[in-house]
Design a protein around this motif. Structure first.
Motif, PDB file in Angstrom:
ATOM      1  N   SER A 132     -23.117  71.138  25.227  1.00 25.07           N
ATOM      2  CA  SER A 132     -23.185  69.736  24.820  1.00 25.07           C
ATOM      3  C   SER A 132     -22.634  69.480  23.417  1.00 25.07           C
ATOM      4  CB  SER A 132     -24.640  69.246  24.881  1.00 25.07           C
ATOM      5  OG  SER A 132     -25.457  70.040  24.019  1.00 25.07           O
ATOM      6  N   ASP A 133     -22.352  70.533  22.660  1.00 23.18           N
ATOM      7  CA  ASP A 133     -21.847  70.363  21.298  1.00 23.18           C
ATOM      8  C   ASP A 133     -20.452  69.753  21.314  1.00 23.18           C
ATOM      9  OD1 ASP A 133     -24.159  71.451  20.376  1.00 23.18           O
ATOM     10  OD2 ASP A 133     -23.304  73.388  19.808  1.00 23.18           O
ATOM     11  N   GLU A 134     -20.183  68.909  20.336  1.00 22.27           N
ATOM     12  CA  GLU A 134     -18.861  68.260  20.275  1.00 22.27           C
ATOM     13  C   GLU A 134     -17.771  69.292  20.038  1.00 22.27           C
ATOM     14  OE1 GLU A 134     -16.552  64.631  17.928  1.00 22.27           O
ATOM     15  OE2 GLU A 134     -18.439  65.434  17.132  1.00 22.27           O
ATOM     16  N   ILE A 135     -17.939  70.119  19.030  1.00 18.88           N
ATOM     17  CA  ILE A 135     -16.993  71.197  18.748  1.00 18.88           C
ATOM     18  C   ILE A 135     -17.482  72.453  19.447  1.00 18.88           C
ATOM     19  CG2 ILE A 135     -15.997  72.675  16.958  1.00 18.88           C
ATOM     20  CD1 ILE A 135     -16.157  70.321  15.050  1.00 18.88           C
ATOM     21  N   GLN A 136     -16.625  73.044  20.251  1.00 19.02           N
ATOM     22  CA  GLN A 136     -16.969  74.268  20.944  1.00 19.02           C
ATOM     23  C   GLN A 136     -16.515  75.472  20.096  1.00 19.02           C
ATOM     24  OE1 GLN A 136     -18.587  74.555  24.355  1.00 19.02           O
ATOM     25  NE2 GLN A 136     -19.232  72.762  23.187  1.00 19.02           N
ATOM     26  N   ALA A 137     -17.402  76.457  19.986  1.00 21.17           N
ATOM     27  CA  ALA A 137     -17.118  77.554  19.065  1.00 21.17           C
ATOM     28  C   ALA A 137     -17.649  78.881  19.592  1.00 21.17           C
ATOM     29  CB  ALA A 137     -17.743  77.262  17.699  1.00 21.17           C
ATOM     30  N   LEU A 138     -16.984  79.945  19.147  1.00 21.13           N
ATOM     31  CA  LEU A 138     -17.443  81.312  19.350  1.00 21.13           C
ATOM     32  C   LEU A 138     -17.452  81.992  17.990  1.00 21.13           C
ATOM     33  CD1 LEU A 138     -15.174  82.377  22.371  1.00 21.13           C
ATOM     34  CD2 LEU A 138     -17.614  81.828  22.503  1.00 21.13           C
ATOM     35  N   ASP A 139     -18.376  82.927  17.787  1.00 26.55           N
ATOM     36  CA  ASP A 139     -18.327  83.738  16.571  1.00 26.55           C
ATOM     37  C   ASP A 139     -18.814  85.142  16.884  1.00 26.55           C
ATOM     38  OD1 ASP A 139     -21.358  83.993  15.617  1.00 26.55           O
ATOM     39  OD2 ASP A 139     -21.047  81.924  16.260  1.00 26.55           O
ATOM     40  N   GLY A 140     -18.170  86.104  16.232  1.00 26.21           N
ATOM     41  CA  GLY A 140     -18.518  87.506  16.432  1.00 26.21           C
ATOM     42  C   GLY A 140     -18.143  88.314  15.210  1.00 26.21           C
ATOM     43  N   VAL A 141     -18.352  89.630  15.306  1.00 24.65           N
ATOM     44  CA  VAL A 141     -18.027  90.542  14.215  1.00 24.65           C
ATOM     45  C   VAL A 141     -17.256  91.717  14.793  1.00 24.65           C
ATOM     46  CG1 VAL A 141     -18.910  92.019  12.376  1.00 24.65           C
ATOM     47  CG2 VAL A 141     -20.097  89.890  12.928  1.00 24.65           C
ATOM     48  N   GLY A 142     -16.008  91.883  14.361  1.00 20.46           N
ATOM     49  CA  GLY A 142     -15.196  93.001  14.821  1.00 20.46           C
ATOM     50  C   GLY A 142     -15.430  94.241  13.989  1.00 20.46           C
ATOM     51  N   VAL A 144     -13.220  97.199  14.535  1.00 21.76           N
ATOM     52  CA  VAL A 144     -12.064  98.076  14.689  1.00 21.76           C
ATOM     53  C   VAL A 144     -11.250  98.064  13.403  1.00 21.76           C
ATOM     54  CG1 VAL A 144      -9.911  98.468  15.941  1.00 21.76           C
ATOM     55  CG2 VAL A 144     -11.963  97.780  17.182  1.00 21.76           C
ATOM     56  N   GLY A 145     -11.074  99.221  12.793  1.00 20.11           N
ATOM     57  CA  GLY A 145     -10.361  99.329  11.511  1.00 20.11           C
ATOM     58  C   GLY A 145     -11.295  99.055  10.361  1.00 20.11           C
ATOM     59  N   GLY A 146     -11.753  97.835  10.245  1.00 23.40           N
ATOM     60  CA  GLY A 146     -12.719  97.426   9.225  1.00 23.40           C
ATOM     61  C   GLY A 146     -13.473  96.225   9.737  1.00 23.40           C
ATOM     62  N   GLU A 147     -14.556  95.878   9.090  1.00 22.24           N
ATOM     63  CA  GLU A 147     -15.393  94.783   9.587  1.00 22.24           C
ATOM     64  C   GLU A 147     -14.749  93.436   9.309  1.00 22.24           C
ATOM     65  OE1 GLU A 147     -19.650  93.164   8.301  1.00 22.24           O
ATOM     66  OE2 GLU A 147     -19.764  95.073   9.384  1.00 22.24           O
ATOM     67  N   THR A 148     -14.689  92.621  10.364  1.00 21.76           N
ATOM     68  CA  THR A 148     -14.126  91.277  10.242  1.00 21.76           C
ATOM     69  C   THR A 148     -15.043  90.277  10.928  1.00 21.76           C
ATOM     70  OG1 THR A 148     -12.790  91.712  12.228  1.00 21.76           O
ATOM     71  CG2 THR A 148     -11.696  91.959  10.088  1.00 21.76           C
ATOM     72  N   SER A 149     -15.094  89.074  10.375  1.00 25.40           N
ATOM     73  CA  SER A 149     -15.809  87.971  11.020  1.00 25.40           C
ATOM     74  C   SER A 149     -14.822  87.210  11.897  1.00 25.40           C
ATOM     75  CB  SER A 149     -16.407  87.033   9.967  1.00 25.40           C
ATOM     76  OG  SER A 149     -17.350  87.708   9.171  1.00 25.40           O
ATOM     77  N   LEU A 150     -15.211  86.956  13.137  1.00 24.83           N
ATOM     78  CA  LEU A 150     -14.331  86.345  14.125  1.00 24.83           C
ATOM     79  C   LEU A 150     -14.844  84.948  14.478  1.00 24.83           C
ATOM     80  CD1 LEU A 150     -14.327  89.449  16.486  1.00 24.83           C
ATOM     81  CD2 LEU A 150     -12.634  88.948  14.714  1.00 24.83           C
ATOM     82  N   THR A 151     -13.957  83.964  14.468  1.00 25.31           N
ATOM     83  CA  THR A 151     -14.357  82.597  14.806  1.00 25.31           C
ATOM     84  C   THR A 151     -13.290  81.940  15.673  1.00 25.31           C
ATOM     85  OG1 THR A 151     -15.471  82.396  12.665  1.00 25.31           O
ATOM     86  CG2 THR A 151     -15.119  80.365  13.896  1.00 25.31           C
ATOM     87  N   PHE A 152     -13.753  81.252  16.713  1.00 26.95           N
ATOM     88  CA  PHE A 152     -12.894  80.436  17.577  1.00 26.95           C
ATOM     89  C   PHE A 152     -13.427  79.010  17.508  1.00 26.95           C
ATOM     90  CE2 PHE A 152     -12.621  78.221  21.634  1.00 26.95           C
ATOM     91  CZ  PHE A 152     -11.296  78.363  22.012  1.00 26.95           C
ATOM     92  N   LEU A 153     -12.541  78.059  17.248  1.00 25.12           N
ATOM     93  CA  LEU A 153     -12.953  76.660  17.170  1.00 25.12           C
ATOM     94  C   LEU A 153     -12.086  75.801  18.089  1.00 25.12           C
ATOM     95  CD1 LEU A 153     -13.463  76.127  13.320  1.00 25.12           C
ATOM     96  CD2 LEU A 153     -15.238  76.334  15.062  1.00 25.12           C
ATOM     97  N   ALA A 154     -12.733  74.963  18.889  1.00 21.72           N
ATOM     98  CA  ALA A 154     -12.031  74.021  19.755  1.00 21.72           C
ATOM     99  C   ALA A 154     -12.534  72.624  19.407  1.00 21.72           C
ATOM    100  CB  ALA A 154     -12.287  74.339  21.219  1.00 21.72           C
ATOM    101  N   THR A 155     -11.645  71.803  18.887  1.00 17.79           N
ATOM    102  CA  THR A 155     -12.005  70.464  18.416  1.00 17.79           C
ATOM    103  C   THR A 155     -11.535  69.420  19.418  1.00 17.79           C
ATOM    104  OG1 THR A 155     -11.736  71.234  16.141  1.00 17.79           O
ATOM    105  CG2 THR A 155     -11.830  68.856  16.488  1.00 17.79           C
ATOM    106  N   PRO A 156     -12.434  68.541  19.895  1.00 18.61           N
ATOM    107  CA  PRO A 156     -12.053  67.569  20.919  1.00 18.61           C
ATOM    108  C   PRO A 156     -11.149  66.470  20.375  1.00 18.61           C
ATOM    109  CG  PRO A 156     -14.292  67.158  20.186  1.00 18.61           C
ATOM    110  CD  PRO A 156     -13.857  68.439  19.515  1.00 18.61           C
ATOM    111  N   GLN A 157     -10.234  66.021  21.230  1.00 21.11           N
ATOM    112  CA  GLN A 157      -9.348  64.904  20.928  1.00 21.11           C
ATOM    113  C   GLN A 157      -9.740  63.701  21.786  1.00 21.11           C
ATOM    114  OE1 GLN A 157      -7.012  65.636  18.334  1.00 21.11           O
ATOM    115  NE2 GLN A 157      -8.469  67.356  18.415  1.00 21.11           N
TER     116      GLN A 157
END
Length: 210
Positions: A132-142, A144-157
């Motif tokens: 139900s959120d307006e902006i759809q998002a994913l977040d994780g922590v990679g 491989v190699g070194g630690e990275t913060s991962l974010t996916f953002l989908a903004t509605p039009q």
């Protein structure tokens, strides 16, 4: 007497030069605390390698592939040290923007592909926004190699489609300005207009957009 004044003048000049140079070094990241940062922080090139790998893994997992407009960097520098030295520690984020517009019906499939890619990067838990959120998002922590913060953002039009971006961040990186980082190959920097807004010509894709 004249020789003594010359000698005193030379000493004063040398002292002034020393103070000027020392001050310049102090405020340009070469003070005692900043030198410690330089020895123990992640090298910018190494951090960018982690970030690029995570972005490529994410982008390559999407099928059919998406069209991309470019990449940008955000560098957030830590606050000055207690003695006034500028910090040499930063968080570095690379952002890849997608030109392909994604329909509401296809967005879950895209998010599932991204989720699977992040699992290969070692992300054990992947957060997901509520449907139900307006902006759809994913977040994780990679991991491989070194630690990275991962974010996916989908903004509605307004037409019930979404614009999408991928963000990957590495923390504790030796500071260098954002403009010194090169965009993820083969992308160039995200084009912007005179006011700084992203110039992004949307792509109507036969699969993802409908």
């Amino acid at each position: 007497m004249r020789s003594r004044w010359k000698k005193a003048g030379a000493i004063a000049l040398a002292a002034a030069v020393l103070v000027t140079v020392g001050t310049a070094l102090f405020f340009n990241g070469y003070g005692p605390l900043a030198l410690v940062d330089r020895r123990v922080r992640t090298d910018p090139g190494e951090a960018k390698g982690w970030i690029d790998n995570a972005l490529h893994t994410t982008m390559d997992a999407v099928s059919p592939s998406l069209a991309y407009v470019g990449a940008d960097f955000e560098v957030e520098r830590e606050k000055d040290r207690w003695d006034g030295e500028p910090s040499m520690v930063s968080d570095v984020t690379e952002i890849v923007r997608v030109r392909t517009v994604v329909s509401k019906a296809k967005l879950p499939a895209l998010m599932e592909q991204v989720t699977q890619a992040w699992k290969t990067l070692g992300s054990r838990e992947i957060g997901r926004s509520a449907p139900s959120d307006e902006i759809q998002a994913l977040d994780g922590v990679g991991h491989v190699g070194g630690e990275t913060s991962l974010t996916f953002l989908a903004t509605p039009q307004q037409d019930s489609t979404y614009t999408v971006s991928f963000r990957v961040e590495a923390g504790g990186v030796l500071y260098q300005p954002a403009h010194e980082y090169k965009p993820l190959s083969p992308l160039g920097r995200t084009p912007r207009d005179a006011k700084g807004y992203v110039v992004n010509s949307p792509v109507d894709d036969p699969y993802w957009s409908h």
